[in-house]
Design an enzyme around this catalytic site. Structure first.
Site, mmCIF file in Angstrom:
data_model
loop_
_atom_site.group_PDB
_atom_site.id
_atom_site.type_symbol
_atom_site.label_atom_id
_atom_site.label_comp_id
_atom_site.label_asym_id
_atom_site.label_seq_id
_atom_site.Cartn_x
_atom_site.Cartn_y
_atom_site.Cartn_z
ATOM 1 C CG ASP A 244 45.432 -2.716 19.479
ATOM 2 O OD1 ASP A 244 44.564 -2.847 20.435
ATOM 3 O OD2 ASP A 244 46.263 -1.739 19.481
ATOM 4 C CG HIS B 74 45.520 -2.108 23.344
ATOM 5 N ND1 HIS B 74 45.205 -1.240 22.142
ATOM 6 C CD2 HIS B 74 44.842 -1.601 24.430
ATOM 7 C CE1 HIS B 74 44.877 0.027 22.726
ATOM 8 N NE2 HIS B 74 44.617 -0.186 24.178
ATOM 9 C CB SER C 42 44.747 2.578 25.093
ATOM 10 O OG SER C 42 43.312 2.147 25.223
#
Ligand SMILES: *[C@@H]1O[C@H](CO)[C@@H](O)[C@H](O)[C@H]1NC(C)=O
Ligand SMILES: *[C@@H]1O[C@H](CO)[C@@H](O)[C@H](O)[C@H]1NC(C)=O
Ligand SMILES: *[C@@H]1O[C@H](CO)[C@@H](O)[C@H](O)[C@H]1NC(C)=O
Ligand SMILES: *[C@@H]1O[C@H](CO)[C@@H](O)[C@H](O)[C@H]1NC(C)=O
Length: 413
Positions: A358, A389, A185
């Protein structure tokens, strides 16, 4: 008021409520002490020790004075792996967490499924980063974290200062000339921006693995996007998010997640779904045993500006520096718009691992990133349709789908 307007208002209100509840725990201490799962309260080094791994704590000072803490797992449970019992060479792997998270995100699972443990047991020297402003990197050589000055950063500064500082430190300490980088991320955002802003660091990275990679955020589904309309008015958003620091780690909140999210099935599901609401729904991959521990470590703090920066990118659709507004940009960048990051400068071999479901790294945004990277060597979509995610770090099958793959690719670089 339109349906969209009501929805937008609801999302904004929930953000305010989450923030207020969180903040109110700062001052009140009404929740009884319950200690069912001690892992909820343990810090990264304590967790690592508890699960039978060696751990070291290292402080790194950035060029602009922030003091970052690195957590190192120098080797796995067995000191020597592979056929060569005398093997002492353990290439360094640096792992960088995402937004609001910390080094703990890599170890909130049993050793069999915790990404950092998997890498250590496979024979690597594992270094876990902590971005400026989080629980472990909340210190500075001159600024006090209680003062607003400390919080004047977004992921621009993490890219420009934190990434070079930790890369240099890890290489100097281990004697290697290159390291592997695994980012999740925002940990990928920092990397792409970092290599673009400081291209001389490309040669210090052997390969980069980007999990749920984020450069632009034009297509995200997460409700974080509802902040975007306000991101032009920095004062509104600072009121919404908290003046400078966003969701700092807070013992009362951690107790609260234990009380609410541990004991009853329904509340547990609500807690899990709140997490899914931000990241994408995937009940199959989520291990409920770890829910209270994951939520207990779910808000380890960052600056409000970091969140605003992502919200700006929802609007602009561009991968660029923090937007200070017309005049602010002129003062800081000597041009009216924020300078873009140039992905062509990211010459490190990059592997992207991404997923259809995601909500923070949308496949359309990932495709744009993939197209911009000059040295993309692997572009791997997760085979499970619901993979989200957080499954990249906490998914039940993340070892098989993510880390076994990374371990297989690593020797080729
Ligand atoms: C969930 O985590 C617990 C505790 O680490 C573990 O015993 C269990 O096997 C995990 N469940 C699955 C389905 O992996
Ligand atoms: C912050 O860093 C200073 C050194 O600059 C040190 O003296 C102090 O103990 C640190 N504070 C915390 C809370 O770690
Ligand atoms: C920061 O503020 C908190 C409470 O507001 C206080 O407990 C702490 O001592 C302060 N830290 C410093 C370094 O002034
Ligand atoms: C981006 O970097 C590449 C490679 O260094 C260079 O050729 C190109 O001109 C740069 N683009 C911009 C817009 O600066």
């Amino acid at each position: 008021m339109s349906y969209y307007g009501i929805f937008l208002l609801t999302c904004t209100l929930s953000l305010i409520i989450v923030n207020t509840v969180h903040a109110s725990f700062m001052v009140s201490s009404v929740v009884e002490e319950v200690k069912d799962n001690p892992d909820i309260y343990l810090k990264t080094p304590e967790l690592i020790r508890k699960y039978g791994y060696p751990v070291e704590i290292h402080d790194v000072i950035t060029a602009d004075g922030y003091i970052l803490t690195l957590h190192r797992i120098p080797h796995g449970r067995k000191k020597h792996v592979g056929s060569d019992q005398n093997r002492i060479s353990r290439p360094p792997v640096f792992m960088q967490h995402g937004l609001l998270s910390s080094s703990a995100c890599w170890i909130l699972a049993s050793p069999e499924n915790g990404p950092a443990y998997i890498m250590a047991d496979a024979g690597y020297d594992v270094w876990l980063g902590n971005a400026r402003g989080n629980l472990y990197s909340r210190n500075h050589t001159r600024f006090d974290p209680n003062a607003s000055h400390f919080w004047q950063f977004s992921w621009d500064e993490m890219a420009e200062y934190d990434i070079p500082a930790v890369i240099d430190y890890v290489l100097a300490t281990t004697g290697y000339s290159q390291l592997y980088y695994i980012g999740h991320s925002m940990g990928t955002t920092m990397f792409f921006a970092g290599m673009s802003a400081r291209p001389e660091y490309n040669k210090k990275v052997k390969a980069m693995f980007g999990l749920g990679p984020v450069a632009t955020t034009a297509h995200i589904l997460s409700p974080i996007k509802y902040l975007a309309p306000f991101s032009k008015d920095i004062n509104i958003i600072l009121k919404l998010l908290g003046k400078y620091e966003f969701l700092p780690s807070n013992p009362e909140y951690i107790k609260w997640t234990e009380v609410i999210c541990t004991h009853y099935k329904f509340e547990k599901l609500m807690c899990r779904n709140a997490l899914f609401f931000l990241t994408g729904f995937d009940a199959h991959e989520f291990n409920m045993t770890w829910l209270p521990v994951i939520l207990g470590h779910g808000a380890e703090g960052t600056s409000s500006k970091t969140v605003v920066h992502f919200a700006q990118e929802v609007n602009s659709g561009k991968f660029q520096r923090y937007d200070y507004g017309y005049y602010g940009n002129m003062k800081i960048y000597h041009q009216h718009t924020p300078p873009p990051y140039n992905l062509s400068q990211v010459t490190v071999p990059v592997a992207l691992l991404w997923a259809n479901n995601d909500w923070l790294a949308d496949p359309k945004d990932v495709a744009g990133l993939a197209a911009g990277l000059p040295n993309l060597v692997i572009n791997l979509k997760m085979p499970l349709p619901d993979f989200n995610h957080i499954d990249f770090v906490w998914g039940i099958d993340c070892k098989k789908l993510v880390y076994d793959k990374i371990l297989k690719y690593m020797p080729y670089f």
